[in-house]
Design an enzyme around this catalytic site. Structure first.
Site, PDB file in Angstrom:
ATOM      1  N   ALA A   1       0.846  -1.197   0.000  1.00  0.00           N
ATOM      2  CA  ALA A   1       0.000   0.000   0.000  1.00  0.00           C
ATOM      3  C   ALA A   1       0.879   1.244   0.000  1.00  0.00           C
ATOM      4  CB  ALA A   1      -0.895  -0.014   1.231  1.00  0.00           C
TER       5      ALA A   1
ATOM      6  N   GLU B   1       4.678  -4.652   7.330  1.00  0.00           N
ATOM      7  CA  GLU B   1       3.796  -3.669   7.970  1.00  0.00           C
ATOM      8  C   GLU B   1       4.128  -3.435   9.446  1.00  0.00           C
ATOM      9  OE1 GLU B   1       2.773  -5.964   5.804  1.00  0.00           O
ATOM     10  OE2 GLU B   1       1.003  -5.321   4.683  1.00  0.00           O
TER      11      GLU B   1
ATOM     12  N   GLU C   1      -0.484  -9.326  -0.700  1.00  0.00           N
ATOM     13  CA  GLU C   1      -1.891  -9.682  -0.460  1.00  0.00           C
ATOM     14  C   GLU C   1      -2.650  -9.881  -1.773  1.00  0.00           C
ATOM     15  OE1 GLU C   1      -2.047  -6.454   2.457  1.00  0.00           O
ATOM     16  OE2 GLU C   1      -3.078  -7.858   3.786  1.00  0.00           O
TER      17      GLU C   1
ATOM     18  N   GLY D   1       0.581  -5.069   0.879  1.00  0.00           N
ATOM     19  CA  GLY D   1      -0.593  -5.183   0.006  1.00  0.00           C
ATOM     20  C   GLY D   1      -0.292  -5.840  -1.336  1.00  0.00           C
TER      21      GLY D   1
HETATM   22  C1  LIG Z   1      10.812  -2.351  -1.148  1.00  0.00           C
HETATM   23  C2  LIG Z   1      11.995  -1.601  -0.589  1.00  0.00           C
HETATM   24  C3  LIG Z   1      12.778  -2.486   0.351  1.00  0.00           C
HETATM   25  C4  LIG Z   1      12.900  -1.217  -1.788  1.00  0.00           C
HETATM   26  O1  LIG Z   1      13.978  -0.433  -1.381  1.00  0.00           O
HETATM   27  P1  LIG Z   1      14.853   0.326  -2.475  1.00  0.00           P
HETATM   28  O2  LIG Z   1      15.219  -0.595  -3.574  1.00  0.00           O
HETATM   29  O3  LIG Z   1      15.959   0.979  -1.731  1.00  0.00           O
HETATM   30  O4  LIG Z   1      13.875   1.397  -3.130  1.00  0.00           O
HETATM   31  P2  LIG Z   1      13.305   2.726  -2.446  1.00  0.00           P
HETATM   32  O5  LIG Z   1      14.195   3.846  -2.769  1.00  0.00           O
HETATM   33  O6  LIG Z   1      12.979   2.469  -1.035  1.00  0.00           O
HETATM   34  O7  LIG Z   1      11.909   2.865  -3.229  1.00  0.00           O
HETATM   35  C5  LIG Z   1      11.823   3.430  -4.519  1.00  0.00           C
HETATM   36  C6  LIG Z   1      10.680   4.428  -4.516  1.00  0.00           C
HETATM   37  O8  LIG Z   1       9.481   3.743  -4.206  1.00  0.00           O
HETATM   38  C7  LIG Z   1       8.860   4.324  -3.084  1.00  0.00           C
HETATM   39  N1  LIG Z   1       8.132   3.278  -2.340  1.00  0.00           N
HETATM   40  C8  LIG Z   1       8.538   2.031  -2.084  1.00  0.00           C
HETATM   41  N2  LIG Z   1       7.611   1.372  -1.397  1.00  0.00           N
HETATM   42  C9  LIG Z   1       6.594   2.227  -1.219  1.00  0.00           C
HETATM   43  C10 LIG Z   1       5.318   2.130  -0.576  1.00  0.00           C
HETATM   44  N3  LIG Z   1       4.882   0.980  -0.009  1.00  0.00           N
HETATM   45  N4  LIG Z   1       4.547   3.225  -0.570  1.00  0.00           N
HETATM   46  C11 LIG Z   1       4.928   4.364  -1.149  1.00  0.00           C
HETATM   47  N5  LIG Z   1       6.096   4.524  -1.788  1.00  0.00           N
HETATM   48  C12 LIG Z   1       6.920   3.473  -1.806  1.00  0.00           C
HETATM   49  C13 LIG Z   1      10.008   4.924  -2.274  1.00  0.00           C
HETATM   50  O9  LIG Z   1       9.539   5.906  -1.405  1.00  0.00           O
HETATM   51  C14 LIG Z   1      10.850   5.479  -3.412  1.00  0.00           C
HETATM   52  O10 LIG Z   1      10.241   6.651  -3.906  1.00  0.00           O
HETATM   53  P3  LIG Z   1      11.053   8.050  -3.904  1.00  0.00           P
HETATM   54  O11 LIG Z   1      10.129   9.029  -4.515  1.00  0.00           O
HETATM   55  O12 LIG Z   1      12.277   7.760  -4.706  1.00  0.00           O
HETATM   56  O13 LIG Z   1      11.362   8.306  -2.460  1.00  0.00           O
HETATM   57  C15 LIG Z   1      11.554  -0.316   0.143  1.00  0.00           C
HETATM   58  O14 LIG Z   1      11.060   0.592  -0.805  1.00  0.00           O
HETATM   59  C16 LIG Z   1      10.495  -0.551   1.166  1.00  0.00           C
HETATM   60  O15 LIG Z   1      10.778  -1.059   2.237  1.00  0.00           O
HETATM   61  N6  LIG Z   1       9.235  -0.143   0.876  1.00  0.00           N
HETATM   62  C17 LIG Z   1       8.133  -0.185   1.820  1.00  0.00           C
HETATM   63  C18 LIG Z   1       7.571  -1.585   1.912  1.00  0.00           C
HETATM   64  C19 LIG Z   1       6.427  -1.631   2.918  1.00  0.00           C
HETATM   65  O16 LIG Z   1       6.568  -1.256   4.062  1.00  0.00           O
HETATM   66  N7  LIG Z   1       5.257  -2.140   2.489  1.00  0.00           N
HETATM   67  C20 LIG Z   1       4.089  -2.249   3.309  1.00  0.00           C
HETATM   68  C21 LIG Z   1       3.189  -1.073   3.096  1.00  0.00           C
HETATM   69  S1  LIG Z   1       1.775  -1.059   4.179  1.00  0.00           S
HETATM   70  C22 LIG Z   1       0.678  -2.132   3.412  1.00  0.00           C
HETATM   71  O17 LIG Z   1       0.951  -2.685   2.395  1.00  0.00           O
HETATM   72  C23 LIG Z   1      -0.662  -2.260   4.082  1.00  0.00           C
HETATM   73  C24 LIG Z   1      -1.550  -3.281   3.471  1.00  0.00           C
HETATM   74  O18 LIG Z   1      -1.447  -4.481   4.129  1.00  0.00           O
END
Ligand SMILES: CC(C)(COP(=O)(O)OP(=O)(O)OC[C@H]1O[C@@H](n2cnc3c(N)ncnc32)[C@H](O)[C@@H]1OP(=O)(O)O)[C@@H](O)C(=O)NCCC(=O)NCCSC(=O)CCO
Length: 252
Positions: free
Chosen positions: A63, A131, A111, A108
């Site tokens: 998400a 999460e 999911e 998500g």
């Molecule tokens: C997936 C990860 C580990 C990847 O890391 P990395 O390769 O270093 O890439 P990033 O620089 O972190 O990401 C690139 C770009 O994508 C954006 N982004 C990544 N994930 C999300 C997200 N879930 N929501 C919004 N944006 C996201 C990140 O901010 C970067 O954008 P910029 O504009 O360049 O800043 C790493 O990205 C990671 O850990 N992501 C989060 C994973 C997570 O926590 N998922 C759960 C979300 S809550 C959910 O799903 C609820 C429903 O059950």
């Protein structure tokens, strides 16, 4: 479409999550767009199998966390409900669904993959429910579907620790059906989809109904559902044709 790419490659309908610069993070717009295209594909007789995948290096990183700042409990409930309704819709979709996991499948994103009938992952994919590290837990059906797929002990470990696991380990615990090399991912997934498309469609739909709903009820009810569905299959042209073919080959 702003957040997904849709491709009709009969008998396959592709839904490609398409926010690659955000690792295909799922926002409300994406949920709506997936929902709407699924509705259209339901009525498209040329499409017999749906494949979900992601554009770029992720299936989906979950998400869209940037939307979380606006969420109070009521808005969070609305968001979770939309996500959960989508995954329920995918799970009970009248056509077979396959998740082609090309990279990160987190939160998500995982999911959505869990709600598909079959998951094929690239060897370089990483899966998980991170999460907990945000102070929450999976909210699009993950707590319930994961435990049914991999068992309580492994589900709690994945959800409580929030660690990502590699595709090979996901295969070992039954989280994905199959792991393939990145370069063969598309071909292997398409081969599987063509195989599914060749199977009797009504029987496939009955199988999904009986298996999915059978898991929610006592086994005696599930077994009765099985008998009812099995009987209905005898009303299909496919059953008549295929049984006839089998028997006529043997009587020659
Ligand atoms: C997936 C990860 C580990 C990847 O890391 P990395 O390769 O270093 O890439 P990033 O620089 O972190 O990401 C690139 C770009 O994508 C954006 N982004 C990544 N994930 C999300 C997200 N879930 N929501 C919004 N944006 C996201 C990140 O901010 C970067 O954008 P910029 O504009 O360049 O800043 C790493 O990205 C990671 O850990 N992501 C989060 C994973 C997570 O926590 N998922 C759960 C979300 S809550 C959910 O799903 C609820 C429903 O059950």
């Amino acid at each position: 479409m702003e957040t997904i790419i849709v491709k009709e490659e009969a008998p396959i309908g592709w839904i490609i999550l398409n926010r690659p610069d955000k690792l295909n993070a799922i926002n409300l717009k994406m949920i709506d767009e997936i929902w709407n295209i699924l509705r259209q594909m339901e009525n498209n007789e040329k499409i017999k199998v749906i494949i979900f995948t992601g554009n770029g290096k992720a299936f989906s990183a979950g998400a869209d966390i940037s939307q979380f700042k606006e969420l109070d409990p009521v808005k969070a409930w609305d968001f979770a409900t939309k996500g959960r309704k989508l995954t329920d819709y995918i799970e009970n979709y009248p056509k077979p669904t396959v998740a082609m996991i090309n990279g990160y499948a987190l939160g998500g994103g995982l999911e959505i993959a869990l709600s598909c009938d079959i998951r094929i992952a690239s060897r370089n994919a990483e899966l998980g429910f991170p999460e907990i590290n945000l102070g929450i837990y999976p909210g699009f059906g993950g707590t319930q579907r994961l435990v049914r797929l991999v068992g309580k002990g492994r589900a709690l470990e994945l959800i409580m620790l929030g660690d990502r696991i590699k595709a090979d380990d996901a295969e070992k615990i039954g989280l994905v059906n199959r792991v393939v090399e990145p370069l063969s991912l598309e071909k292997e997934t398409k081969d599987l989809a063509f195989k599914l498309a060749d199977k009797p469609q009504v029987a496939l739909r009955l199988i999904k109904t009986v298996v999915n709903h059978g898991m929610d009820v006592p086994i005696s009810v599930g077994l009765t559902m099985e008998s009812l569905g099995w009987s209905i299959a005898f009303a299909t042209e496919d059953e008549k044709k295929r049984v006839e073919e089998f028997l006529s080959k043997r009587s020659k």
